[in-house]
Design a protein around this motif. Sequence first.
Motif, mmCIF file in Angstrom:
data_model
loop_
_atom_site.group_PDB
_atom_site.id
_atom_site.type_symbol
_atom_site.label_atom_id
_atom_site.label_comp_id
_atom_site.label_asym_id
_atom_site.label_seq_id
_atom_site.Cartn_x
_atom_site.Cartn_y
_atom_site.Cartn_z
ATOM 1 N N ARG A 151 0.833 -1.218 0.000
ATOM 2 C CA ARG A 151 0.000 0.000 0.000
ATOM 3 C C ARG A 151 0.857 1.252 0.000
ATOM 4 N N LYS A 152 1.972 1.177 0.731
ATOM 5 C CA LYS A 152 2.858 2.336 0.789
ATOM 6 C C LYS A 152 3.456 2.633 -0.595
ATOM 7 N N PHE A 153 3.841 1.578 -1.313
ATOM 8 C CA PHE A 153 4.341 1.783 -2.671
ATOM 9 C C PHE A 153 3.293 2.486 -3.523
ATOM 10 N N GLU A 154 2.058 2.027 -3.387
ATOM 11 C CA GLU A 154 0.985 2.611 -4.203
ATOM 12 C C GLU A 154 0.772 4.084 -3.853
ATOM 13 N N GLU A 155 0.821 4.383 -2.544
ATOM 14 C CA GLU A 155 0.675 5.780 -2.123
ATOM 15 C C GLU A 155 1.780 6.663 -2.705
ATOM 16 N N LEU A 156 3.015 6.130 -2.673
ATOM 17 C CA LEU A 156 4.147 6.918 -3.176
ATOM 18 C C LEU A 156 4.035 7.128 -4.678
ATOM 19 N N LYS A 157 3.578 6.097 -5.393
ATOM 20 C CA LYS A 157 3.393 6.251 -6.840
ATOM 21 C C LYS A 157 2.319 7.285 -7.127
ATOM 22 N N LYS A 158 1.306 7.323 -6.260
ATOM 23 C CA LYS A 158 0.239 8.315 -6.444
ATOM 24 C C LYS A 158 0.786 9.738 -6.287
ATOM 25 N N ILE A 159 1.721 9.896 -5.368
ATOM 26 C CA ILE A 159 2.353 11.212 -5.192
ATOM 27 C C ILE A 159 3.139 11.588 -6.451
ATOM 28 N N GLY A 160 3.649 10.566 -7.154
ATOM 29 C CA GLY A 160 4.339 10.831 -8.427
ATOM 30 C C GLY A 160 5.851 10.732 -8.349
ATOM 31 N N VAL A 161 6.378 10.219 -7.217
ATOM 32 C CA VAL A 161 7.831 10.061 -7.120
ATOM 33 C C VAL A 161 8.249 8.752 -7.790
ATOM 34 N N LYS A 162 9.556 8.626 -8.069
ATOM 35 C CA LYS A 162 10.077 7.401 -8.662
ATOM 36 C C LYS A 162 10.711 6.540 -7.571
ATOM 37 N N LEU A 163 10.814 5.261 -7.867
ATOM 38 C CA LEU A 163 11.379 4.328 -6.891
ATOM 39 C C LEU A 163 12.515 3.533 -7.524
ATOM 40 N N ALA A 164 13.618 3.437 -6.786
ATOM 41 C CA ALA A 164 14.744 2.636 -7.257
ATOM 42 C C ALA A 164 15.079 1.581 -6.209
ATOM 43 N N LEU A 165 15.406 0.388 -6.686
ATOM 44 C CA LEU A 165 15.806 -0.701 -5.795
ATOM 45 C C LEU A 165 17.328 -0.698 -5.720
ATOM 46 N N ASP A 166 17.863 -0.306 -4.538
ATOM 47 C CA ASP A 166 19.303 -0.078 -4.363
ATOM 48 C C ASP A 166 20.025 -1.386 -4.030
ATOM 49 N N ASP A 167 21.308 -1.453 -4.363
ATOM 50 C CA ASP A 167 22.178 -2.575 -3.975
ATOM 51 C C ASP A 167 21.598 -3.917 -4.414
ATOM 52 N N PHE A 168 20.982 -3.936 -5.604
ATOM 53 C CA PHE A 168 20.292 -5.149 -6.043
ATOM 54 C C PHE A 168 21.255 -6.334 -6.112
ATOM 55 N N GLY A 169 20.793 -7.452 -5.611
ATOM 56 C CA GLY A 169 21.581 -8.674 -5.680
ATOM 57 C C GLY A 169 22.357 -8.980 -4.415
ATOM 58 N N THR A 170 22.345 -8.069 -3.446
ATOM 59 C CA THR A 170 23.117 -8.307 -2.230
ATOM 60 C C THR A 170 22.254 -8.687 -1.034
ATOM 61 N N GLY A 171 20.958 -8.520 -1.135
ATOM 62 C CA GLY A 171 20.074 -8.798 0.001
ATOM 63 C C GLY A 171 19.699 -10.256 -0.018
ATOM 64 N N TYR A 172 18.476 -10.529 0.391
ATOM 65 C CA TYR A 172 18.061 -11.924 0.368
ATOM 66 C C TYR A 172 17.532 -12.296 -1.013
ATOM 67 N N SER A 173 17.418 -11.273 -1.903
ATOM 68 C CA SER A 173 17.220 -11.505 -3.324
ATOM 69 C C SER A 173 16.116 -12.493 -3.701
#
Length: 286
Positions: free
Chosen positions: A161-183
């Motif tokens: 839901r939070k992602f959807e709210e942020l998209k509604k505001i119109g900001v962009k989202l980037a997934l940082d450090d991809f491949g290093t987490g639990y992936s």
Amino acid sequence: AAKGGGRAQYRFYSGEMKEGAKRRRQIEEELRSVLDTDQLAMHYQPIVDAQTQMVANFESLIRWHHPERGKISPAEFIPVAEDIDMIKPLGEWALARACRDATQWPDDIGVAVNISALQFECDDFPSVVRTVLSETGLSPSRLVLEITESVFLGGSNRTQRKFEELKKIGVKLALDDFGTGYSSLSYLRTAPFDKIKIDQSFVRGCTEPGNNNPAIMSAIVNLADALKMATVAEGVETKDELKLVVDRGATHIQGYIYSPAITQDNILERAEKGPLIFEARGPARY
Ligand code: C2E
Ligand code: MG
Ligand code: MG
Ligand code: MG
């Protein structure tokens, strides 16, 4: 090693641990009031479009210049801020500063701000973003929020839901450090990312023979393409690495090859002289 190494070595080791614990306690104490000092600064590192060579965004990277201890790395103090409940005020300071500074840049350049998972998880995070945007006047489309895979550890509807709210505001989202987490790839099904940042550990050493990193990089770029997401190769330092990541299809490049993080004053000086272009300069290899 401490056990087998005899008394002298044991004492040395435990002394080092004591030093570490002492430094950590001092950093904790000083972090609590750091926002009342002028010791924090925000620096900005260009993220360059691989095709046009133009700056697409600057990533804001927080700096702590301690009067006695010198520079303290965010890699050291951000986790401490998370532990002592200082990440919310610190993160809000960082977001506001970055958005305010970005309003003075050419308006086709955005700002990418790192958001701690703990800050993201606060219920009021979307409203904090909305308030900062309206107070600074920055257009929402110029703000990129960089978050890491750890925000999915909660794994709930609330996150979605939070992602959807942020998209509604119109900001962009980037997934940082991809491949290093639990992936786990499952969250890519629903989370509306605009960008995947390929962690620098896949870039480092990617030009050495017999190394799996180029294949992994191609796979990440293909995945992102299929999902209509851009890809930033992080930590590109050499001309050889640059050539390789561009050949593998990364859409954006970030790294010392173009520039480390620089000050706001430096950006404004450069912008006065013309379009913001950073030349690729670096050794062919190390
Ligand atoms: P990050 O978000 O992955 O940021 C990229 C880091 O890689 C930065 O380190 C940057 O200076 C470094 N870097 C960029 N290009 C190169 C390169 O070519 N070679 C090498 N070796 N390193 C390169 P920095 O500034 O020390 O920040 C470390 C981490 O601290 C960041 O990783 C981010 O997770 C966190 N951080 C920094 N600023 C903030 C902030 O304002 N808020 C939060 N929550 N976290 C922050
Ligand atoms: Mg980042
Ligand atoms: Mg990163
Ligand atoms: Mg990182």
